[in-house]
Each structure stands twice: as structure tokens, then as C-alpha cells.
Scaffold this active site. Structure first.
Site, PDB file in Angstrom:
ATOM      1  N   CYS A   2       0.887  -1.357  -0.095  1.00  0.00           N
ATOM      2  CA  CYS A   2       0.015  -0.064   0.032  1.00  0.00           C
ATOM      3  C   CYS A   2       0.709   1.347   0.049  1.00  0.00           C
ATOM      4  CB  CYS A   2      -0.871  -0.020   1.302  1.00  0.00           C
ATOM      5  SG  CYS A   2      -1.622  -1.616   1.624  1.00  0.00           S
ATOM      6  N   LEU A  51      -3.336  -1.684  -1.525  1.00  0.00           N
ATOM      7  CA  LEU A  51      -3.716  -2.782  -2.483  1.00  0.00           C
ATOM      8  C   LEU A  51      -3.889  -3.961  -1.648  1.00  0.00           C
ATOM      9  CD1 LEU A  51      -3.081  -3.610  -5.433  1.00  0.00           C
ATOM     10  CD2 LEU A  51      -0.619  -4.157  -4.714  1.00  0.00           C
ATOM     11  N   SER A  52      -4.984  -4.527  -1.757  1.00  0.00           N
ATOM     12  CA  SER A  52      -5.462  -5.614  -0.824  1.00  0.00           C
ATOM     13  C   SER A  52      -4.931  -7.078  -1.062  1.00  0.00           C
ATOM     14  CB  SER A  52      -7.082  -5.765  -1.026  1.00  0.00           C
ATOM     15  OG  SER A  52      -7.727  -4.525  -0.586  1.00  0.00           O
ATOM     16  N   ILE A  53      -3.915  -7.496  -0.363  1.00  0.00           N
ATOM     17  CA  ILE A  53      -3.490  -8.829  -0.849  1.00  0.00           C
ATOM     18  C   ILE A  53      -3.975  -9.760   0.390  1.00  0.00           C
ATOM     19  CG2 ILE A  53      -1.112  -9.928  -0.525  1.00  0.00           C
ATOM     20  CD1 ILE A  53      -1.574  -7.874  -2.872  1.00  0.00           C
ATOM     21  N   ASN A  79       2.779  -0.121   5.276  1.00  0.00           N
ATOM     22  CA  ASN A  79       2.893  -0.679   3.699  1.00  0.00           C
ATOM     23  C   ASN A  79       4.075  -1.950   3.884  1.00  0.00           C
ATOM     24  OD1 ASN A  79       3.410  -0.786   1.024  1.00  0.00           O
ATOM     25  ND2 ASN A  79       5.136   0.727   1.249  1.00  0.00           N
ATOM     26  N   GLU A  81       4.345  -6.235   3.844  1.00  0.00           N
ATOM     27  CA  GLU A  81       3.876  -7.577   4.188  1.00  0.00           C
ATOM     28  C   GLU A  81       4.581  -8.298   5.296  1.00  0.00           C
ATOM     29  OE1 GLU A  81       0.988  -8.763   3.015  1.00  0.00           O
ATOM     30  OE2 GLU A  81       0.892  -7.608   1.191  1.00  0.00           O
ATOM     31  N   ASP A 104      -2.389  -9.196   8.711  1.00  0.00           N
ATOM     32  CA  ASP A 104      -0.919  -9.106   9.036  1.00  0.00           C
ATOM     33  C   ASP A 104      -0.824  -7.608   9.713  1.00  0.00           C
ATOM     34  OD1 ASP A 104      -1.029  -7.859   6.704  1.00  0.00           O
ATOM     35  OD2 ASP A 104       1.264  -8.162   6.100  1.00  0.00           O
TER      36      ASP A 104
END
Length: 640
Positions: A2, A51-53, A79, A81, A104
Site C-alpha cells: 500500500c 492494495l488488498s493482498i 505498507n 507484508e 498482518d
């Protein structure tokens, strides 16, 4: 993956800056086209583009979280992971903390409540995040160990602004009528090194939180940072009967890292060039995803394409393979867009093919794996062999070594042995800038008449070398590159160019567990048997196809030398020089003369020319506002 921005106000008047943050947020829509929003209290304004992960339906940001007695104590924007978030969640739940999402992000803020600033010691992943503690009135900023994700900040009389993208800070500064001049020292560093070294940016007062650092900011105060991670290469010799165990531990760590990096609620693919790094990642990823898609790019010119080798690798590992071929016309047309996405120029021609392969990949997947970081961790650059070839010079007394250096200056250019004498006469600190030096000081003054000898690469490299005095020569070069080339070029382009296409790039080599193994490899098992990354190659013998295992590194090579001398880009380069309004920075006549020398075959100036041309395009966009980068608004499916 993101982007975020925020303002910690100096005077408790955050409401006055909500519209400022909202106006700047769309400038990084490419980082998060799926969702966006802002939040503010009396002291702070936060904005977020998602940005959806993972946990696509929930885990919206800015994220409010707190313990039972104060459920909205913390505000998080994040921002990146966190790959061990499942394990951390279980640990924190066992400690009595409650969760409302399955993503997360919540793990970070809950971990911050539990461990405080030491939460970063528990995180395995790539990240930049900001946590506002409304109880202590402190803003906590953090960036991952290697600098995979960016974080810019600027402290002004109004407060401290921070963002994932510098262009958002520039937009907010303009709305707030704050002047931001160019930083001449940073310009010289850029021209010297081909990238802007951390913590600098090309704008005065805008800086980056360095890799492996955290920071605390209070209203009305400046940013105070501390380093929590400093790489150390402990390279004791490994007995011959223990070597295989080391190779196995490398393979096990990398396999585990790839498995963790595959965690996502969307489709994950992999970049694939012709080298061992990306092939190892793709081959391991295929074991966890039988339907893996791989992507590569190249050019039609012979010798400047990895397409055939990558296709052979894809067939060997059984992935479905997609190729993008880039023409010179596409290359030139994309450069202004790429410079806009970069925020500061990076003079690496491979940015452009990376942009196009990312664009192609995003049509099919939302996440890709890639092989960045293997060279720095495992000793992959050919120049890492240099300490071995120059070892005889170390036995020569210093006065004699200096004399050999003087002798080299009178030898004809191109004469065999001239370069060896020149480099052998210097200490490592003098001769090795990292992977990027394109100008010596004489050449620099030719194009930058105002260049100062006291502003040179040693500003950047001297403190790093001072930290590595106890390491072996190869480890010292790796250590330097981790703080310079890796985070200044490799990871900037990896983040900015993939995010330009709303694509998340993950780098399994740059994992703390992989580093824990890599840091113990002695140089005899890095540079050995006439090759680089020897230990990694041995570890991957049963994983990587034989045609790749000992192939030399190319990456995504670009025929820049030929294009700048020929019809493809000579005219474009000449027009760029003549139209650029950079007379107060460059000797434009000297630059154009270099271009003609390059065309006529007098000297190969391609790297130097590209460094200047990239800056001129950047300057035309961000300073002159003469060049329109023609950014396209693209809509991608939320979940693929």
C-alpha cells in the site's frame, strides 16, 4: 502492499490539514487502487491507499486498535507484508491480546503494544509503518531491515510530514506554501553514484528513514532515529566435512522463505530472467503452486535478451511463461512516466524493461516473487573477485604501491595492465564505491563545473567502511553494497516500478532467516572454483536447471550503448539535452559533446550519459514542470 501519508502537527491543529492530506493522497493511487481513506484527531492526519493482498474484506487502514480499556489508543498505517504474522498472532493471543481481523496489519500494532519499539525484532517481512500513540502523544516510524519499502519525511514549522512517496510530500508542501530547494550535495552524490544515497533526497529537508531504523517524533519536535539492525558478516572458515551441511541450510532457509512469501489471498507469480537468482525463486515457488505463472522481458537485439534462456528455464520447472519484448520507441516513450514514479532519478537502464514486465504481469497476477538481494548476501558480483586478484599488492609497502599508481597514470589508455596497477595502488576504501560509480572527479567536473572535491562518494562510503574494518575483503564489499547499491538502486526500482503498476513485488532472498545463514558463509565459499555465489550454486544444484546453475549474471540487460550511438536514441538524447533547463546544474555543451564522442566511438559514455539524461527528464517533471509524464489511471481487478 500500500501507500500512506500523514502529518503530525506542531500545534494541535490537525483539522486544518485534512484537506491537504486528501489532496495529496491520489498521487499514490497506483500504490493502492483498491481502497483509500483518511483519519484525523487533534494532533495527526493519516491517509492510506490500499492494495488488498491479505484479509481482503477486512484489515482496512488507517487501523484503530487498542487494549480493552482503551480500544482506540493506537492508529496504524502500514505498507508491506509480514510473512510470520500467523505465528506472531498465536504468540500474542497466548499473551492475552485480542484480534478483530485476520490480516498482518493488526499483528504489528498489537505487537507494538506488547513489545514496544522492539516489535521490529519480531517481524519477518518487508515494511514501513507509522503508529500514533494517542496516550503518550508519540509517533513511531519503522522501516524493514534491508530497506525494501520506502519512508520519506520532512519536518517543518507546521509539523512533521511523512509518506511512502516523496511526491506526496512535495504536493503537501506546495499546498502549505513551504519552499523546498534542491540539495546540491545530493545532486553531486547522484551524478557520482547513479542514485541518491540514503538518507538524502534531491530536495532539501526531505529525507528518508534509513533501512533497519526506527524513529520517534513528538508534536513540535524533530525526528529522532535509531538503528535496530546492522548486518554483520561473521565469516569463520568452514571445515570441508561441514560444507554440505552449510549448503543444505541455505536451501532449507530459502525454501522456507519462499513458502512464507507465497502467503496471500491473491494470485502469486514470479519474475524469471536467465540467472540463478530468479530461477531458484521460481523453481521453489513452483513446488508450492503447481499453476505458477512466470514473466520475463527482453529486446530484439541479439545479446541483450534473456528471453530464450528464461523460456528454457520455465519449461524445465514447468511454469506457464509470459514474455514482453520492448522496442526502443516504447523505451523512450516510457521514461518520463518512470521518472515520475521514482520520485528521485535512478540511472539504471533496466528500470524500463522492469516497468514493462511488471505491466504485463499485473494483467495476470497481483503479487510477484523476484531474486533481488542474492548478490549482496551470497557474493554474486564479479567485482567481488577483485580482492583475490589484487592480493599480491597487499604485500607491497605503501610507498611502492603509490609509485605504481603514479606509473599507471602515464601508461596509454587501454594498455594492458594499466587498470590493474591503478586499482592495486589504492586501498579498498579508495577504489570501491559500490556497484555504481560512473564518473571520476575529472569527468564529474566536466559536466558539473561547481562540483566540490569534499562532496564525493566518501561522504557515503567512509562511515560504512569504518563499521566493517574487522571483516574480510569480500564481506566488506558486500557490507558496503547493502548500504549503498542495494537500497539506493536495486530496491528503489523494485518497489517503485512494480508499484507503478499496482503490483506487489516480494524478495525472498531478503529475509532475516535467509540472512542469518548467509552471514556465516566464508569468502572461500562465495568466490570459489572460478565463479561467484559458489555456496548458493551448490545449495541449488537439485533445484535449478543445469543450464542456469553456472551461467553468468545478466538480469534484464539493455542495449543502451548501441541505442545512444544509433538512430534509436541519439536524436532523443540530443533533444533532451537541448530542451532541458538545467544550465545552472550541468555544462550542457560538455554533455552534448560527450554524446557526440559516444556516437563517433571516441569513448563509451553510455553510463555517464544515461545518468545525466535521467536527471534532466526528472528535472523537467518536478522542477521545470515542463514535461508531462502522462500518468494513466488504470483500473485493475481487486482480486486475481
Amino acid at each position: 502492499m500500500c501507500g500512506f501519508l500523514g502529518i503530525l502537527t506542531a500545534h494541535g491543529n490537525a483539522e486544518e490539514f485534512v484537506s491537504t492530506a486528501q489532496s495529496a493522497l491520489p498521487m499514490m493511487r497506483h500504490r493502492g487502487p483498491d481502497d483509500s481513506g483518511t483519519w484525523h484527531d487533534q494532533d495527526t492526519v493519516f491517509g492510506f491507499a490500499r492494495l488488498s493482498i491479505i484479509d481482503i474484506e477486512h484489515s482496512h487502514q488507517p487501523l484503530l486498535w487498542g487494549p480493552t480499556d482503551n480500544p482506540e489508543r493506537y492508529l496504524l498505517t502500514f505498507n508491506g507484508e509480514i510473512y510470520n504474522y500467523v505465528e506472531l498472532r498465536e504468540e500474542l493471543q497466548a499473551a492475552g491480546l485480542e484480534f478483530k481481523t485476520s490480516g498482518d496489519s493488526e499483528t504489528i500494532v498489537a505487537g507494538f503494544h506488547h513489545w514496544g519499539e522492539k516489535v521490529v525484532d519480531h517481524l519477518r517481512g518487508m515494511y514501513a509503518f507509522a503508529i500514533w500513540d494517542s496516550e503518550t502523544k508519540e509517533l513511531f516510524l519503522a522501516r524493514d531491515r534491508f530497506g525494501i519499502k520506502p519512508l520519506y519525511f520532512a519536518t517543518t514549522s507546521a509539523g512533521t510530514m511523512f509518506s511512502s512517496e516523496k511526491k506526496c510530500l512535495l504536493a503537501m508542501a506546495e499546498l502549505m506554501n513551504l519552499g523546498l530547494d534542491l540539495d546540491r550535495r545530493a545532486i553531486e552524490h547522484y551524478v557520482d553514484l547513479q542514485y541518491v544515497p540514503e538518507p538524502e533526497s534531491l530536495h532539501s529537508h526531505i529525507r528518508r528513514l534509513e533501512s533497519g531504523c526506527t524513529a520517534v517524533v513528538r508534536p513540535g519536535e524533530t525526528v529522532t532515529s535509531r538503528r535496530y539492525f546492522r548486518p554483520q558478516f561473521h565469516t569463520s572458515p568452514v571445515p570441508a566435512d561441514k560444507e554440505q551441511a552449510l549448503f543444505d541450510s541455505i536451501a532449507d532457509a530459502l525454501r522456507d522463505s519462499v513458502e512464507k512469501h507465497m502467503r496471500a489471498d491473491v494470485t502469486v507469480g514470479s519474475f524469471l530472467s536467465g540467472g540463478i537468482d530468479s530461477t531458484a525463486i521460481a523453481a521453489l515457488a513452483k513446488t508450492f503452486n503447481p499453476n505458477l505463472l512466470t514473466f520475463t522481458t527482453g529486446f530484439e537485439r541479439e545479446g541483450y535478451s534473456e528471453i530464450d534462456v528464461a523460456a528454457e528455464s520455465a519449461e524445465a520447472i514447468g511454469s506457464e511463461h509470459i514474455v514482453k519484448v520492448v522496442s526502443p520507441e516504447e523505451y523512450a516513450e516510457a521514461i518520463p512516466r518512470i521518472m515520475w514514479y521514482l520520485d528521485d532519478p535512478v540511472a539504471d537502464p533496466s528500470l524500463v524493461p522492469l516497468y514493462f514486465v511488471a505491466q504485463e504481469a499485473r494483467k495476470h497476477v497481483k503479487v510477484v516473487l523476484s531474486g533481488e538481494g542474492a548478490d549482496e548476501l551470497f557474493g554474486g558480483y564479479t567485482i567481488y573477485k577483485e580482492p583475490l586478484s589484487l592480493a599480491p599488492f597487499e604485500k607491497i609497502p605503501d610507498p611502492l604501491r603509490r609509485g605504481l599508481g603514479k606509473l599507471s597514470t602515464v601508461l596509454p589508455q587501454g594498455m594492458k595492465g594499466k587498470s590493474l596497477l591503478e586499482r592495486g595502488s589504492m586501498s579498498m576504501e579508495e577504489r570501491y564505491y559500490g556497484n555504481a560509480r560512473s564518473f571520476n572527479f575529472h569527468q564529474l567536473q566536466r559536466v558539473l563545473p561547481w562540483a566540490k572535491k569534499e562532496w564525493d562518494h566518501r561522504d557515503v562510503t567512509a562511515p560504512i567502511y569504518a563499521e566493517s574494518a574487522h571483516m574480510d575483503p569480500v564481506a566488506r564489499m558486500q557490507h558496503l553494497d547493502m548500504f549503498t547499491w542495494l537500497r539506493g538502486d536495486i530496491l528503489v526500482k523494485a518497489d517503485k516500478i512494480t508499484m507503478a503498476n499496482s503490483l506487489e513485488l516480494r524478495v525472498p532472498f531478503l529475509d532475516k532467516e535467509v540472512f542469518n545463514v548467509a552471514e556465516s558463509i566464508p569468502y572461500q565459499l562465495k568466490i570459489s572454483h572460478g565463479t561467484t555465489k559458489y555456496a548458493l550454486r551448490k545449495a541449488m544444484e537439485q533445484i535449478v536447471p543445469p543450464h542456469v546453475l553456472h551461467r553468468r549474471k545478466l538480469g534484464f540487460p539493455v542495449p543502451m550503448r548501441h541505442w545512444l550511438a544509433g538512430d534509436e536514441l541519439f536524436g532523443w538524447a540530443q533533444d533532451t539535452i537541448r530542451e532541458s533547463q538545467t544550465e545552472d546544474i550541468f555544462n550542457k555543451a560538455a554533455v552534448e559533446e560527450m554524446l557526440k564522442e559516444h556516437r563517433d566511438g571516441v569513448s563509451d559514455h553510455s553510463r555517464r550519459l544515461w545518468t545525466v539524461l535521467a536527471f534532466m527528464i526528472w528535472h523537467g517533471i518536478f522542477v521545470e514542470k515542463r514535461i508531462n509524464p502522462a500518468i494513466e489511471e488504470r483500473d485493475y481487478p481487486v482480486n486475481i
